[in-house]
Write a protein that holds these residues in place. Structure first.
Motif, short mmCIF file in Angstrom:
data_model
loop_
_atom_site.label_atom_id
_atom_site.label_comp_id
_atom_site.label_asym_id
_atom_site.label_seq_id
_atom_site.Cartn_x
_atom_site.Cartn_y
_atom_site.Cartn_z
N VAL A 25 39.25 6.74 14.39
CA VAL A 25 39.33 7.40 15.65
C VAL A 25 38.47 7.30 16.73
O VAL A 25 37.19 7.16 16.44
N VAL A 26 38.77 7.11 17.82
CA VAL A 26 38.23 7.10 19.20
C VAL A 26 38.20 8.23 19.98
O VAL A 26 39.21 8.93 20.35
N GLY A 27 37.03 8.99 20.03
CA GLY A 27 36.72 10.24 20.69
C GLY A 27 36.85 9.97 22.38
O GLY A 27 36.09 9.08 22.71
N ASN A 28 37.90 10.47 22.87
CA ASN A 28 38.01 10.29 24.22
C ASN A 28 37.52 11.72 25.38
O ASN A 28 37.68 12.69 24.78
N VAL B 117 30.74 15.40 20.42
CA VAL B 117 30.49 14.31 19.25
C VAL B 117 30.43 14.82 18.12
O VAL B 117 30.79 14.89 17.23
N ASP B 118 29.54 16.18 18.05
CA ASP B 118 29.41 16.78 16.79
C ASP B 118 30.63 17.36 16.31
O ASP B 118 31.07 17.24 15.00
N PHE B 119 31.35 17.94 17.23
CA PHE B 119 32.78 18.65 16.92
C PHE B 119 33.60 17.53 16.41
O PHE B 119 34.01 17.82 15.22
N LEU B 120 33.72 16.30 16.79
CA LEU B 120 34.71 15.46 16.48
C LEU B 120 34.20 14.90 14.97
O LEU B 120 34.95 14.71 13.94
N ARG B 121 32.67 14.69 14.88
CA ARG B 121 32.43 14.20 13.45
C ARG B 121 32.55 15.38 12.55
O ARG B 121 32.85 14.96 11.28
#
Length: 333
Positions: free
Chosen positions: A211-214, A222-226
């Motif tokens: 996954v590439v967070g954009n 960042v914490d949400f995506l992680r």
């Protein structure tokens, strides 16, 4: 190696795939870029005008030529008309290579100079007026799948495909053709929903997915995506003045891209290189055959009037060095 960019519509996958292509070109790596999205924007993201992008030859329109060339002298394929999008190569088939010139590239690819470094750009082609209400987009993407099935790529050369949005990639076996799939996700519930769907569909096929967070604005994003995707989160990308200028048609030289974003692109390349090093050519070929047989039984035999299982060459394994290597013989018990 073959790399796909996927994600929901509006996630920024076309922008990120174009940045990755520019990153590879800046390193003077040979690149074939393919716009396989129903919304054809990769050309403009790589600096073409709207008119130049619209003038790119459509791979779907060149399907008869592609089939005839790839068929070569393969005795298992009686005619180009009997080939479908999943037809695998065998002895006598012509194979494509990233660095060569061939009739498929002549008909379907155009060279685009990125800061002086050329890349080949191909496009499936958009819907036309004659397609509306009578055709599905996967009939056009079939030309890409056929080419990928016949393409021999090495560790220092790249095929980058901007895929159609959402989970539509699973309408064919093309999702197994990539050494690395980068799923572009925004830090929202909708942004990660496609990831969950993609992860579920791909889990039985050994698909390498990161996954590439954009559009990430801070540590909370960042914490949400992680928390949502765990270790599959490879890297995040935030706001870019360079990208904003590019979207206005006034990009600076690529070397002016922000240092953090250049580092993110290097991380993508490292992940793709590492994944390619683990490619199993036998498994790669077996997956190709698996989806061909499924498509043959589902619709291909009826459409062509041919038993398409006969197109499978059981002794053929697509390989890096010579284009094909013998399939290992079963060992006695």
């Amino acid at each position: 190696m073959k790399i796909a960019f996927v994600g929901k519509g509006g996630s920024g996958k076309t922008t990120l795939s174009s940045l990755f292509i520019r990153h590879l070109a800046a390193a003077e790596a040979p690149v074939v870029a393919v716009d396989a999205d129903i919304n054809q924007h990769l050309g403009t993201a790589l600096g073409l005008t709207e008119e130049e992008s619209a003038a790119l030859p459509a791979m779907g329109a060149q399907l008869p030529l592609i089939k005839e060339y790839l068929r070569g002298s393969n005795p298992r394929i009686a005619s180009a008309e009997s080939m479908i999008k999943t037809t695998p190569p065998g002895a006598g088939s012509r194979l494509l290579r990233v660095r060569e010139d061939n009739p498929v590239y002549d008909a379907c690819a155009r060279r685009v100079a990125l800061d002086g470094q050329p890349v080949r750009l191909m496009a499936t082609g958009p819907f036309t007026e004659s397609d509306l209400g009578v055709a599905c987009y996967h009939s056009k993407v079939g030309a890409v799948e056929l080419c990928l099935n016949h393409l021999v790529d090495g560790p220092d050369e790249y095929v980058v495909v901007d895929m159609t949005a959402g989970s539509d990639s699973f309408a064919s076996g093309m999702f197994t053709r990539f050494d690395m799939t980068f799923l572009v996700a925004e830090p929202t519930r909708k942004g990660v929903s496609v990831y969950r769907q993609y992860k579920e569909y791909a889990r039985d096929f050994g698909v390498a997915l990161k996954v590439v967070g954009n559009k990430v604005q801070g540590t909370d994003d960042v914490d949400f995506l992680r928390s949502e995707v765990g270790e599959d989160l490879l890297v995040t990308v935030g706001h870019s003045d360079w990208v904003r200028a590019m979207e206005k048609g006034r990009p600076e030289r690529f070397e002016q891209l922000e240092a953090g974003n250049r580092a993110a692109l290097r991380t993508l390349q490292d992940a793709a290189d590492e994944s390619y090093a683990r490619r199993d050519w036998v498994r790669y070929t077996e997956q190709m055959v698996h989806f061909h047989l499924r498509n043959a039984e589902s619709w291909g035999n009826a459409k062509t009037g041919v038993d398409l299982a006969g197109q499978v060459d059981p002794s053929f394994v697509l390989g890096e060095q010579r284009g094909a290597t013998p399939r290992p013989s079963p060992q006695p018990a």
